[in-house]
Design a protein around this motif. Structure first.
Motif, short mmCIF file in Angstrom:
data_model
loop_
_atom_site.label_atom_id
_atom_site.label_comp_id
_atom_site.label_asym_id
_atom_site.label_seq_id
_atom_site.Cartn_x
_atom_site.Cartn_y
_atom_site.Cartn_z
N ASN A 169 -20.42 -2.74 -33.91
CA ASN A 169 -19.75 -1.76 -34.75
C ASN A 169 -18.57 -2.45 -35.44
O ASN A 169 -18.37 -3.67 -35.30
CB ASN A 169 -19.29 -0.54 -33.94
CG ASN A 169 -18.32 -0.91 -32.81
OD1 ASN A 169 -17.72 -1.99 -32.81
ND2 ASN A 169 -18.18 -0.02 -31.85
N LEU A 196 -24.14 0.02 -35.50
CA LEU A 196 -23.83 1.30 -34.87
C LEU A 196 -22.98 2.20 -35.76
O LEU A 196 -22.61 3.30 -35.36
CB LEU A 196 -23.12 1.06 -33.54
CG LEU A 196 -23.94 0.25 -32.51
CD1 LEU A 196 -23.11 -0.01 -31.27
CD2 LEU A 196 -25.24 0.97 -32.16
N ASP A 197 -22.65 1.71 -36.94
CA ASP A 197 -21.92 2.54 -37.91
C ASP A 197 -22.25 2.05 -39.32
O ASP A 197 -22.83 0.98 -39.52
CB ASP A 197 -20.40 2.50 -37.66
CG ASP A 197 -19.85 1.09 -37.59
OD1 ASP A 197 -20.40 0.19 -38.27
OD2 ASP A 197 -18.86 0.86 -36.85
N THR A 200 -20.59 -1.40 -40.57
CA THR A 200 -21.25 -2.62 -40.11
C THR A 200 -22.56 -2.84 -40.86
O THR A 200 -22.90 -3.98 -41.22
CB THR A 200 -21.53 -2.54 -38.60
OG1 THR A 200 -20.31 -2.33 -37.90
CG2 THR A 200 -22.19 -3.81 -38.09
N LYS A 213 -30.17 0.17 -38.95
CA LYS A 213 -29.35 1.32 -38.60
C LYS A 213 -30.26 2.41 -38.08
O LYS A 213 -31.19 2.84 -38.76
CB LYS A 213 -28.58 1.81 -39.83
CG LYS A 213 -27.72 3.06 -39.57
CD LYS A 213 -26.51 2.74 -38.73
CE LYS A 213 -25.53 3.92 -38.71
NZ LYS A 213 -26.09 5.15 -38.14
N ASP A 221 -24.44 7.89 -31.61
CA ASP A 221 -23.64 7.52 -32.77
C ASP A 221 -22.14 7.64 -32.50
O ASP A 221 -21.35 6.83 -32.97
CB ASP A 221 -24.02 8.39 -33.97
CG ASP A 221 -25.39 8.00 -34.53
OD1 ASP A 221 -25.93 6.99 -34.06
OD2 ASP A 221 -25.90 8.70 -35.42
N GLY A 224 -21.24 4.66 -30.57
CA GLY A 224 -21.44 3.47 -31.39
C GLY A 224 -20.32 3.25 -32.39
O GLY A 224 -19.91 2.11 -32.64
N ARG A 225 -19.82 4.33 -32.95
CA ARG A 225 -18.78 4.19 -33.98
C ARG A 225 -17.42 3.84 -33.38
O ARG A 225 -16.69 3.02 -33.92
CB ARG A 225 -18.66 5.49 -34.78
CG ARG A 225 -19.85 5.81 -35.66
CD ARG A 225 -19.53 6.96 -36.60
NE ARG A 225 -20.69 7.38 -37.36
CZ ARG A 225 -21.49 8.37 -37.00
NH1 ARG A 225 -21.25 9.05 -35.90
NH2 ARG A 225 -22.54 8.70 -37.74
#
Length: 433
Positions: A169, A196-197, A200, A213, A221, A224-225
């Motif tokens: 991320n 994860l975002d 990225t 993604k 999510d 991940g962010r």
């Protein structure tokens, strides 16, 4: 005289004729007796017939008895019939239960044999010293329906159904750049970043880095962010499952790793999981007999234990097998229920044996060569200070023992790739905290 002699002769002939007939009759009688004795050894009136006759007579007597005696007899027979029926039902129930228990017992008893049959043909054991067990489990049948979009991407990126995968991320953007820069420098074509975002994902696309993604997933999510390194590490076990289901072998990589040579040239591929070690010596990396001393036990004060330093959950090669997928499921399930360090859970599931209340994982495993797949403790504490070892060229260096990851990653790249001999000198063996 003549007439008397003739009469006498005639009488004698008649007597002889009668004697012959008697002898023949006796012979026939004996013969018939033998025949009947052979075919009817128990006589014409067998015990069964006699008993049957007695039963008929008894029944006739009972029928001829009084009505009260007949009614009582009928009621008694009815009660006996009910009792026998109940016992029969109980016996049937017991037989059913025993059959079920036997079926489960046979299932457990034959489990090992069934696994062998699945893996292949049964064989006799060879001569002493020639027998080797199976280590490489068969791969699963690829199922593209799990994730068609990812399947199409992997067809383009993977080489021989294997690739490097990293989760990232925006929090690790700088380390990620050093990571894929070293991969490009070595010339490794089969790698992929799982973004994860959105930031990225955009960053990787701008640097011409293969990126994937995932489809929106609120639970994943959110972590991940904004998640920390440990939180993100927990996600990889859930995400990797899809790669294995699609039939791909994955070299899972954290982003605090510098690539110096192509790792796929140094992997054995003979186990479900092949991982680098956190050990800093042959004993700690590959295992040793550690003696525990308890003086109070007297003669038995010394207890022998087997020890090995943990597999690193940030760099391991995993094949698409049933035990591998079971490992990912177990780790992901535990991390979802409790806040634990993923590396601890990863190792416990790999190494803890079956015991009462717990079924251990039957996965084959291999420790990577610690000189090729080097951790930062071994590098900074030992290798850089040894003239001979410092000339060795590892495959990768994982900066897992130090929190100042980015500057050490850059120094490792300069030392091994750019040839800057003093690049590692400014750093202490450990960290300042």
């Amino acid at each position: 005289m003549t007439n008397r002699r003739d009469g006498l002769l005639t009488r004698n002939s008649g007597g002889q004729s009668r004697g012959s007939r008697i002898a023949i009759a006796v012979g026939i009688g004996v013969l018939l007796g033998c025949v009947f004795a052979f075919f009817f050894p128990h006589g014409f009136f067998t015990p069964d017939l006699a008993n049957q006759g007695r039963r008929i007579a008894k029944a006739s007597f009972q029928v001829g008895g009084s009505p009260c005696e007949s009614a009582e007899r009928v009621n008694m027979l009815k009660k006996e019939l009910v009792s026998v029926s109940e016992k029969n039902a109980e016996l049937k129930k017991e037989v059913k239960e025993l059959t079920e228990k036997l079926r489960f017992a046979e299932r457990g008893e034959d489990q090992a044999q069934k696994q062998v049959l699945v893996l292949g043909e049964q064989h006799k054991a060879g001569t002493f010293g020639t027998v080797k067990g199976l280590r490489t489990n068969p791969t699963v049948v690829a199922d593209e329906s799990v994730n068609p979009r990812l399947a199409k991407m992997l067809e383009k990126v993977a080489v021989r159904k294997e690739l490097i995968v990293a989760l990232a991320n925006a929090n690790v953007k700088d380390s990620l750049e050093v990571w894929f820069h070293s991969i490009k420098k070595v010339g490794i074509p089969n790698y992929l970043v799982v973004a994860l975002d959105e930031e990225t994902e955009s960053f990787c696309k701008s640097k011409d880095v293969p990126v994937y993604k995932r489809d929106p997933d609120d639970g994943i999510d959110d972590i991940g962010r904004t998640g920390t390194n440990h939180a993100v590490s927990g996600l990889k076990f859930r995400i990797l499952r899809e790669f294995l289901q699609l039939g791909y072998s994955i070299l899972l990589s954290d982003v605090d790793i510098v690539y110096i040579r192509n790792p796929f040239d140094h992997i054995y591929r003979d186990s479900d999981v092949e991982s680098m070690s956190d050990g800093h010596s042959n004993l700690t990396a590959y295992g040793y007999d550690d003696v525990f001393d308890e003086p109070g036990m007297g003669w038995s004060r010394y207890a022998h234990t087997m020890r090995i330093w943990v597999f690193n959950s940030g760099f391991f090669y995993i094949r698409p097998t049933i035990p591998s997928i079971e490992l990912l499921d177990r780790v992901a399930a535990r991390l979802a229920k409790k806040n634990e360090w993923d590396q601890t859970v990863f190792n416990e599931e790999l190494f803890f044996p079956s015991h009462p209340g717990y079924d251990g994982l039957h996965a084959s495993k291999r420790v990577m060569d610690r000189y090729d797949f080097m951790n930062s403790k071994f590098l900074f504490k030992t290798v850089r200070k040894d003239a001979k070892m410092s000339k060795l060229k590892p495959v990768i260096v994982h900066v897992n023992y130090h929190p100042d990851k980015l500057p050490r990653m850059k120094a490792v790249f300069e030392f091994y790739v750019d040839g800057k001999q003093d690049a590692l000198d400014p750093f202490p063996d450990g960290s300042d905290w």
